[in-house]
Design a protein around this motif. Structure first.
Motif, mmCIF file in Angstrom:
data_model
loop_
_atom_site.group_PDB
_atom_site.id
_atom_site.type_symbol
_atom_site.label_atom_id
_atom_site.label_comp_id
_atom_site.label_asym_id
_atom_site.label_seq_id
_atom_site.Cartn_x
_atom_site.Cartn_y
_atom_site.Cartn_z
ATOM 1 N N VAL A 68 0.842 -1.205 0.000
ATOM 2 C CA VAL A 68 0.000 0.000 0.000
ATOM 3 C C VAL A 68 0.873 1.248 0.000
ATOM 4 N N PHE A 74 -3.478 3.648 -0.797
ATOM 5 C CA PHE A 74 -4.013 3.160 0.468
ATOM 6 C C PHE A 74 -5.410 3.702 0.708
ATOM 7 N N PHE A 129 -8.935 -1.340 3.376
ATOM 8 C CA PHE A 129 -7.722 -2.071 3.736
ATOM 9 C C PHE A 129 -8.018 -3.502 4.195
ATOM 10 N N LEU A 137 -0.170 5.318 8.569
ATOM 11 C CA LEU A 137 -1.276 4.453 8.146
ATOM 12 C C LEU A 137 -1.898 3.722 9.328
#
Length: 557
Positions: free
Chosen positions: A230, A259, A264, A282
């Motif tokens: 990502v 991302f 996710f 993240l």
């Protein structure tokens, strides 16, 4: 140890006391393994979550077609090509094809401004740039204003990969015999420093493959492992950890164009992903996204690999408690190819939490077999356990040097180790293993009244303050102490600005000298594309407090 020349210093920094076994492959041999395999190597997911699967066999064929294209342009081993793209499977093909025939890839970060992109293309002596269609006008405008670009050729890349390839036609055997070896240059990554012109980190094929081998061994990555990317593949983290490493081990990887906190875990479940490489930013996004939601069901996910930016104890604790996924924290730089150390995998929970929480900073772990690490003073002497000094590294993953930067190389390899510029310390476990910790960039140290203050130590407290979603310590110029401590803060959604509450909390947790005296609120923390805080970018916001002498009490904005 005395060195007669800079070359001797660099050679020492690229050696090990106990060298690893010889690599049994280079990129050509590595690619040839996939000639007949229908196992999926790469799954690409675009922003609309449309999937493209590429098998090892298909990938090899695309690589050979791209090699033929490079040859049609008269490129020879050692020539530099630029890739100007977002994450895309075409770019991965372009990388591997370049390494197959000895070209040097110069990835361009599109978050850089036009002047820096121009500088990078000129400095690296790029002959050909592969540019995705949506960025072509911008790059053409950059190139056409400077006559120094008369030699560079721009190639448009669209969704049809054949758009830049020669008509179908196989390579004859003689075409595969390129004058390259394992020490051939493969990648020049330009560092995204906060000041000055970026420097080009020169990495060889050995650098890339040795670090990939070390990562694969550390995580037991094999043909059954599926990873996910990502992070931007213009940086070594995305390239080495989640592109080269699974290919080296015969595994698979899922490449996301970008991302998405909301997508996710859904993607990791659909693709049965085992591990993902992330940056601390993240982790914050994911934890924040699920603040008022139940954590998702996770079946195949083993852990996240986290590095490339400052991770605080609180951010790590919040993520691990929310999702019950261990963070395998690590550390490295572009100059050491990627990772140099990691927390051990599969530790007992209490042992893992000890090293992640009990020393003020999450440990960055134990050196990987590809390198050695040490903490040294400014004269290159090792210092005692627990004392702070500079993190230094030497080993087979250390770069060949900065491209055409003799002065910078002389400084970086001053005592025969690569000097990271990062401050840290180490602690040993009961078996004598050295666990390293990073406390901040030496150049980012806040020097208040002659005393060095580590920003990450202050970050830890700021991020625990009431209502704070994320915050960083910022040193700003002050007439009374040379520098003073401020905090740049992003608040949780719905929280009203109240600097007094945050200042009071910090001053309860820290000595007055270390505690922030001023709070500046903002919408987002300034970070690079790889998640590193850019404290200097917000330093100017504290200018109005330059003449103030802060005494015990509160000041705010």
């Amino acid at each position: 140890m005395e060195f007669k020349s800079l070359d001797e210093k660099i050679d020492h920094a690229r050696s090990l006391k106990k060298p690893p076994p010889d690599l049994e492959t280079d990129f050509r041999d590595l690619l040839k393994r996939g000639i007949g395999s229908d196992k999926v190597y790469l799954t690409y997911r675009d922003p609309n979550q449309i999937r493209t699967d590429i098998t090892y066999r298909e990938f090899y064929e695309y690589v050979l077609d791209t090699v033929r294209f490079y040859q049609s342009k008269g490129l020879e081993p050692g020539d530099k090509i630029a890739t100007i793209s977002h994450n895309h499977w075409h770019t991965v093909v372009q990388y591997f094809a370049a390494w197959f025939c000895g070209l040097v890839v110069v990835p361009v970060n599109l978050d850089e401004d036009d002047n820096r992109i121009s500088y990078i293309l000129k400095k690296a002596e790029v002959k050909l740039a592969l540019v995705r269609e949506e960025y072509l006008k911008r790059i053409r405008d950059i190139v056409k204003v400077d006559e120094d670009f008369s030699e560079i050729e721009l190639i448009k890349c669209s969704e049809d990969i054949s758009c830049f390839l020669e008509p179908p036609g196989g390579l004859v055997e003689s075409d595969l015999d390129f004058d390259i070896d394992i020490e051939s240059e493969a990648l020049i990554v330009f560092t995204s420093g906060t000041t000055g012109e970026p420097k080009g980190v020169v990495l060889s094929q050995r650098n890339l493959l040795e670090d990939a081998r070390a990562i694969a061994q550390w995580y037991n990555i094999d043909v059954q492992t599926k990873m996910m990317c990502v992070l931007p593949i213009h940086h070594v983290n995305g390239t080495v950890v989640t592109m080269i490493t699974p290919f080296y081990a015969g595994g698979s990887t899922v490449l996301n164009q970008k991302f998405s906190a909301g997508e996710f875990f859904k993607i990791t479940e659909e693709e049965q992903v085992n591990m993902v490489s992330v940056v601390p930013t993240l982790l914050q996004y994911l934890t924040s996204h699920y603040t008022d939601k139940e954590p998702p069901q996770i079946h195949h996910f083993k852990h996240v690999i986290c590095g490339a930016g400052p991770l605080t104890v609180q951010v790590a604790k919040n993520f691990e408690e929310k999702f019950e996924i261990p963070i395998i924290h690590g550390y490295g730089l572009s100059e050491t190819t990627c990772y140099s150390c990691f927390i051990p995998v599969n530790q007992p929970k209490e042992e893992h939490q000890k090293w992640m929480r009990d020393f003020g900073y999450p440990s960055i772990g134990i050196p990987v077999p590809a390198n050695e690490m040490d903490i040294q003073d400014e004269y290159g002497n090792s210092i005692s356990e627990g004392e702070r000094g500079e993190i230094v590294i030497r080993g087979v993953n250390v770069m060949k040097g900065y491209f055409d930067e003799r002065k910078a190389n002389k400084k970086a390899f001053k005592y025969g180790w690569f000097r990271s510029g990062d401050e840290g310390f180490l602690k040993r476990d009961d078996q004598g293993n050295p666990y390293f910790f990073i406390t901040g960039r030496l150049k980012e140290l806040i020097i208040r009244g002659g005393t060095n203050l580590a920003p990450l130590e202050i970050d830890e407290v700021i991020n625990k303050a009431p209502g704070v979603k994320a915050g960083i310590a910022v040193g700003f110029e002050n007439d009374w102490y040379g520098e003073e401590v401020g905090a740049f803060v992003q608040l949780e959604e719905g929280v009203e600005e109240d600097a007094k509450v945050i200042l009071e909390y910090c001053q309860q947790q820290l000595p007055f000298s270390k505690a922030p005296k001023v709070i500046v609120f903002g919408e987002e923390l300034p970070v690079t594309s790889t998640g590193k805080y850019q404290r200097l970018k917000v330093e100017h916001l504290f200018e109005q407090w330059k003449e103030i002498q802060f005494r015990k009490g509160l000041s705010s904005k």
